[in-house]
Design an enzyme around this catalytic site. Structure first.
Site, PDB file in Angstrom:
ATOM      1  N   GLU A   1       0.844  -1.206   0.000  1.00  0.00           N
ATOM      2  CA  GLU A   1       0.000   0.000   0.000  1.00  0.00           C
ATOM      3  C   GLU A   1       0.876   1.252   0.000  1.00  0.00           C
ATOM      4  O   GLU A   1       0.701   2.170   0.811  1.00  0.00           O
ATOM      5  CB  GLU A   1      -1.005  -0.019   1.161  1.00  0.00           C
ATOM      6  CG  GLU A   1      -1.927  -1.223   1.062  1.00  0.00           C
ATOM      7  CD  GLU A   1      -3.179  -1.191   1.927  1.00  0.00           C
ATOM      8  OE1 GLU A   1      -3.286  -0.339   2.819  1.00  0.00           O
ATOM      9  OE2 GLU A   1      -4.065  -2.046   1.690  1.00  0.00           O
TER      10      GLU A   1
ATOM     11  N   GLU B   1      -4.507  -8.864  -0.668  1.00  0.00           N
ATOM     12  CA  GLU B   1      -5.383  -8.564   0.477  1.00  0.00           C
ATOM     13  C   GLU B   1      -6.800  -8.484  -0.045  1.00  0.00           C
ATOM     14  O   GLU B   1      -7.095  -7.657  -0.923  1.00  0.00           O
ATOM     15  CB  GLU B   1      -4.986  -7.249   1.158  1.00  0.00           C
ATOM     16  CG  GLU B   1      -3.710  -7.364   1.972  1.00  0.00           C
ATOM     17  CD  GLU B   1      -3.426  -6.142   2.835  1.00  0.00           C
ATOM     18  OE1 GLU B   1      -4.375  -5.461   3.255  1.00  0.00           O
ATOM     19  OE2 GLU B   1      -2.225  -5.885   3.072  1.00  0.00           O
TER      20      GLU B   1
HETATM   21  O1  AHR Z   1      -5.292  -6.295   6.583  1.00  0.00           O
HETATM   22  C1  AHR Z   1      -5.289  -5.173   7.387  1.00  0.00           C
HETATM   23  C2  AHR Z   1      -4.631  -3.969   6.733  1.00  0.00           C
HETATM   24  O2  AHR Z   1      -5.362  -3.576   5.620  1.00  0.00           O
HETATM   25  C3  AHR Z   1      -3.233  -4.173   6.198  1.00  0.00           C
HETATM   26  O3  AHR Z   1      -2.261  -4.041   7.168  1.00  0.00           O
HETATM   27  C4  AHR Z   1      -3.103  -3.091   5.184  1.00  0.00           C
HETATM   28  O4  AHR Z   1      -2.225  -3.425   4.154  1.00  0.00           O
HETATM   29  C5  AHR Z   1      -4.527  -2.872   4.713  1.00  0.00           C
HETATM   30  O5  AHR Z   1      -4.883  -1.546   4.714  1.00  0.00           O
END
Ligand code: AHR
Length: 483
Positions: A172, A297
């Site tokens: 991110e 994610e």
């Molecule tokens: O999964 C939780 C968080 O969500 C992670 O640390 C981040 O990469 C995302 O914003």
């Protein structure tokens, strides 16, 4: 309604890594759940909690992303090696400002992988680390011969290098990982990957660049344009929030109204549009499909369970999560030509988890059971289907070892759905059929009732004249394997 399955046409292979997991130093995602330490009264092997590891072994976790997430960009790997009593205690500023004692570090991560039989996916720190720190970590993990870092690894008890399969450069980076612009990130990525040592020439480390936040198509375009030839995969992050509102209530995990069931399904289905649009951009810069799209994610994200630390992201998991998982996994499978890996967030106790723990107790969630049911698709060949599917139904089919598996979900709350399947080779018999459903749309497992939502044998499928008829109950996930 009827679907013709083109099972004589060769489809792309569904990578087993689509069933990947993610564990971050976040709340009880690792400590107390995966890792309890050798001295714990909870049964463990080398500190890894046995009941949890055994449950995860049943779903054959293929890869585990670690150490974050946001945590990755504050993680300094040297803090997590050597004797435990000398390891640096830091503050986990991303997740609750709690003390992180670094007792779970590189050696413990690879021990967990060994016990799970999973491959490594490590996310480097490019937010607050340095190129040298990253290069030395990789040297520590993968250098077989004599070098300063391999000697340090050996001094810490590990003679041979480990196998590092995937390596993420940035998490991110458009947000908490550095607030970079895509142009700047592309250059940072190019620089870091230049110094990523590849000691094992037979098994080069697969490089993953930070990709877009959901529909940020400009990010994908820019990174593919400036860095596309230096990467193996680019990662997409997309979470399913019932309300779509990051700043206020995301919605309750259990006590939700019907319209939040509907919005959750609609938002889970949105993954298809995101993948289609991002891969169209990738096709332009990479027509030979050398670069994969990685969704490292994904999952549902609700308000935290009342009374728990807001920084721990602990949430319950209901039949709604099972349907959201089925929708998403079907979308990944449908895009098997470009999606090589996906990592649900997160494996234990955080967001859309497989497993929840409380003290020495453990329960499997509805999402766990969907991953269990979908195992037959791992490394199988996607079978394309043509025809119309009923509203609120999701499905994919694949074949492996002469058997065909169809996995379906009906996310209509009021109506069961009928659907027929034909195939170039007529079906002969159903070998296995399983259903996951619950009495209510929010049925879930608890520590007092751990088996409210568990897979059952499914009797709603039948074959007549080589044609499969399926009668799908409301709010159900079904998997049928046929010959
Ligand atoms: O999964 C939780 C968080 O969500 C992670 O640390 C981040 O990469 C995302 O914003």
């Amino acid at each position: 309604m009827s679907i013709e399955l083109l099972n004589q046409k060769k489809g792309p292979e569904i990578s087993k890594y689509i069933y990947g997991q993610f564990s971050e130093h976040l709340g009880h995602g690792i400590y107390g759940s995966l890792y309890v330490g050798k001295d714990s009264e909870i049964p463990n092997v080398n500190g890894m909690r046995s009941d949890v590891v055994d449950a995860l072994k049943e779903i054959h976790v293929p890869v585990l992303r670690w150490p974050g997430g946001l945590f990755a960009d504050t993680y300094h790997w040297r803090d997590g090696i050597g004797p435990k009593d000398t390891r640096k205690k830091i503050v986990n500023t991303n997740w609750g400002d709690i003390t992180e004692d670094n007792s779970f570090g590189t050696h413990e991560y690879f021990e967990l992988l060994r016990q799970l039989g999973a491959d490594a996916y490590i996310n480097a720190n490019i937010g607050s680390g340095t190129v040298q720190e990253m290069a030395e970590w990789v040297e520590y993990m993968t250098m077989a011969g004599e070098s300063p870092m391999s000697k340090l690894r050996q001094k810490n008890g590990r003679q041979d290098p480990w196998k590092l399969k995937f390596f993420g450069i940035g998490n991110e980076s458009w947000g908490g990982g550095g607030n970079m612009r895509p142009e700047y990130y592309s250059d940072v990525y190019r620089q870091y990957q230049t110094f990523l040592p590849q000691y094992d020439k037979d098994h080069p480390i697969y490089k993953v660049a930070c990709g877009p936040n959901q529909d940020d198509y400009n990010w994908t375009e820019t990174v593919m344009k400036y860095a596309g030839k230096y990467l193996d995969g680019i990662s997409l992050h997309y979470y399913t929030l019932p309300t779509g509102d990051w700043d206020h209530s995301k919605g309750d995990a259990v006590n939700f109204p019907e319209d939040q069931w509907v919005s959750t399904m609609t938002r889970a289905e949105h993954m298809d549009e995101l993948i289609t649009k991002h891969t169209t951009i990738m096709d332009h810069y990479d027509p030979d499909h050398k670069v994969d799209l990685i969704v490292d994610e994904w999952g549902t994200w609700y308000d935290v369970t009342k009374g728990t630390n807001p920084g721990f992201l602990q949430q319950q998991n209901t039949v709604r999560d099972a349907l959201a998982a089925a929708i998403t996994l079907n979308i990944f499978q449908k895009h098997a030509d470009r999606i090589y890996m996906a990592n649900i967030a997160q494996m234990v106790n955080v967001l859309q988890a497989m497993i929840l723990t409380k003290g020495d107790q453990m329960i499997k969630t509805p999402t766990y059971y969907v991953f269990d049911m979908y195992q037959k698709h791992m490394d199988a060949e996607l079978v394309e289907g043509i025809g119309e599917i009923p509203d609120n139904v999701t499905y994919t089919a694949s074949q492996k070892d002469g058997k065909l598996t169809i996995s379906l979900g009906n996310y209509d709350l009021a109506n069961e759905k009928a659907i027929d399947f034909t195939a170039s080779n007529p079906f002969r018999k159903i070998i296995d059929a399983t259903i996951l459903t619950g009495k209510e749309m929010n049925s879930h497992n608890t520590f007092t009732h751990p088996e409210e939502v568990v897979p059952q044998a499914f009797s709603g499928g039948s074959i007549q004249n080589g044609r499969l008829h399926v009668q799908l109950p409301t709010k159900s996930v079904v998997s049928i394997t046929l010959e």
